[in-house]
Design a protein around this motif. Sequence first.
Motif, PDB file in Angstrom:
ATOM      1  N   PRO A  42       0.609  -1.785  -0.041  1.00 19.39           N
ATOM      2  CA  PRO A  42      -0.152  -0.345  -0.013  1.00 19.39           C
ATOM      3  C   PRO A  42       1.049   1.307   0.013  1.00 19.39           C
ATOM      4  O   PRO A  42       1.428   0.989   0.742  1.00 19.39           O
ATOM      5  CB  PRO A  42      -0.401  -0.179   1.505  1.00 19.39           C
ATOM      6  N   LEU A  43       0.473   2.534  -0.511  1.00 24.60           N
ATOM      7  CA  LEU A  43       1.229   3.195  -0.555  1.00 24.60           C
ATOM      8  C   LEU A  43       0.185   5.138   0.046  1.00 24.60           C
ATOM      9  O   LEU A  43       1.621   6.229   0.467  1.00 24.60           O
ATOM     10  CB  LEU A  43       1.356   4.444  -2.049  1.00 24.60           C
ATOM     11  N   ALA A  83       7.545   5.819  -4.839  1.00 23.34           N
ATOM     12  CA  ALA A  83       7.287   5.032  -5.314  1.00 23.34           C
ATOM     13  C   ALA A  83       7.890   4.312  -6.658  1.00 23.34           C
ATOM     14  O   ALA A  83       8.765   2.706  -7.169  1.00 23.34           O
ATOM     15  CB  ALA A  83       6.221   3.840  -5.222  1.00 23.34           C
ATOM     16  N   LEU A  84       7.257   5.094  -8.146  1.00 21.28           N
ATOM     17  CA  LEU A  84       7.736   4.915  -9.340  1.00 21.28           C
ATOM     18  C   LEU A  84       9.239   5.268  -9.905  1.00 21.28           C
ATOM     19  O   LEU A  84       9.460   5.043 -11.002  1.00 21.28           O
ATOM     20  CB  LEU A  84       6.758   5.744 -10.281  1.00 21.28           C
ATOM     21  N   PRO A 108       1.697  16.429 -12.925  1.00 21.13           N
ATOM     22  CA  PRO A 108       2.814  16.084 -11.204  1.00 21.13           C
ATOM     23  C   PRO A 108       1.877  16.605 -10.130  1.00 21.13           C
ATOM     24  O   PRO A 108       1.575  15.591  -9.626  1.00 21.13           O
ATOM     25  CB  PRO A 108       3.790  17.157 -11.836  1.00 21.13           C
ATOM     26  N   GLY A 109       0.892  17.095 -10.607  1.00 23.41           N
ATOM     27  CA  GLY A 109       0.942  18.072  -9.656  1.00 23.41           C
ATOM     28  C   GLY A 109      -0.560  17.460  -8.492  1.00 23.41           C
ATOM     29  O   GLY A 109      -1.531  17.325  -7.397  1.00 23.41           O
ATOM     30  N   ARG A 110      -1.417  16.311 -10.167  1.00 22.60           N
ATOM     31  CA  ARG A 110      -2.647  15.542  -9.400  1.00 22.60           C
ATOM     32  C   ARG A 110      -1.892  13.739  -9.349  1.00 22.60           C
ATOM     33  O   ARG A 110      -3.064  13.264  -8.575  1.00 22.60           O
ATOM     34  CB  ARG A 110      -3.429  15.679 -11.466  1.00 22.60           C
ATOM     35  N   ILE A 111      -0.571  13.906  -8.855  1.00 22.09           N
ATOM     36  CA  ILE A 111      -0.329  12.586  -8.372  1.00 22.09           C
ATOM     37  C   ILE A 111       0.038  12.249  -7.202  1.00 22.09           C
ATOM     38  O   ILE A 111       0.586  13.328  -7.013  1.00 22.09           O
ATOM     39  CB  ILE A 111       1.357  12.147  -9.703  1.00 22.09           C
ATOM     40  N   TYR A 112      -0.183  11.767  -6.300  1.00 17.18           N
ATOM     41  CA  TYR A 112      -0.142  11.486  -5.220  1.00 17.18           C
ATOM     42  C   TYR A 112       1.725  11.533  -5.186  1.00 17.18           C
ATOM     43  O   TYR A 112       2.419  10.211  -5.769  1.00 17.18           O
ATOM     44  CB  TYR A 112      -0.930  10.086  -4.431  1.00 17.18           C
ATOM     45  N   ARG A 113       2.358  12.154  -4.279  1.00 17.18           N
ATOM     46  CA  ARG A 113       3.340  12.174  -4.014  1.00 17.18           C
ATOM     47  C   ARG A 113       3.919  10.744  -3.578  1.00 17.18           C
ATOM     48  O   ARG A 113       5.412  10.575  -4.030  1.00 17.18           O
ATOM     49  CB  ARG A 113       4.039  12.985  -2.632  1.00 17.18           C
ATOM     50  N   PRO A 114       3.850   9.598  -3.105  1.00 13.13           N
ATOM     51  CA  PRO A 114       3.724   8.755  -3.054  1.00 13.13           C
ATOM     52  C   PRO A 114       4.060   7.379  -3.807  1.00 13.13           C
ATOM     53  O   PRO A 114       4.839   6.607  -3.883  1.00 13.13           O
ATOM     54  CB  PRO A 114       3.272   8.224  -0.693  1.00 13.13           C
TER      55      PRO A 114
END
Length: 210
Positions: free
Chosen positions: A145-146, A205-206, A195-201
């Motif tokens: 889980p992230l 992880a990627l 980028p601003g729409r992507i959850y930082r974790p």
Amino acid sequence: MDVITWTGELACHLQDAYRMSRDEFAGRLGVHSQTVAGWHSRPETKPRAEIQAALDTVYEKAPAPVRLRFARLAQPPPDISAQVLRVAIAIVVRGAEVLLVQRSDDKGLAWQFPTGIVKPGGSPEAVAVRETHAETGVHCAVQQPLGERVHPASGALCSYFLAEYLTGEASNLDAAENASVAWVPLSSLTRFIQPGRIYRPVLDALGVVL
């Protein structure tokens, strides 16, 4: 609203609806003020039959504004868990690629990770795996889980899972909601999703460096 059986809690709501002090409410009912105090400390208490009758009388004689306030006070609190939309999001990785679906709605087209709605009592992890296969034909397995967040745009509670690709050809199996499905190079991810729409974790992880 009709009250079948009065409890200490409902009696206190009636007191509040009348905007009376404990002594004033006790006097209206013809009981000792300590009885009313007991309802406040033990709301599950069920008053004796004669007090039930007295509460009935006081309620029946209440003017309309008092009845309205009582109905609002006695309304059960909303079930927040049932109201909040919860979704599971699968971040499926195959080598140096990540799986995306292109969502089609009244706002146009937008790329996102495979997502499924989690019903009350459901497992977000299971939903992430199941909905990925249902939408794209890809079988995956959750690695970890992230985290979770309330999505800043939709307000949904999102649970994110990093998953590994197992088997299956990526194809659009949900044409009613999706316009396309694609394996996207990790190096190009932010060209598909801002980028601003992507959850930082997820980015961490990627290994995506902004």
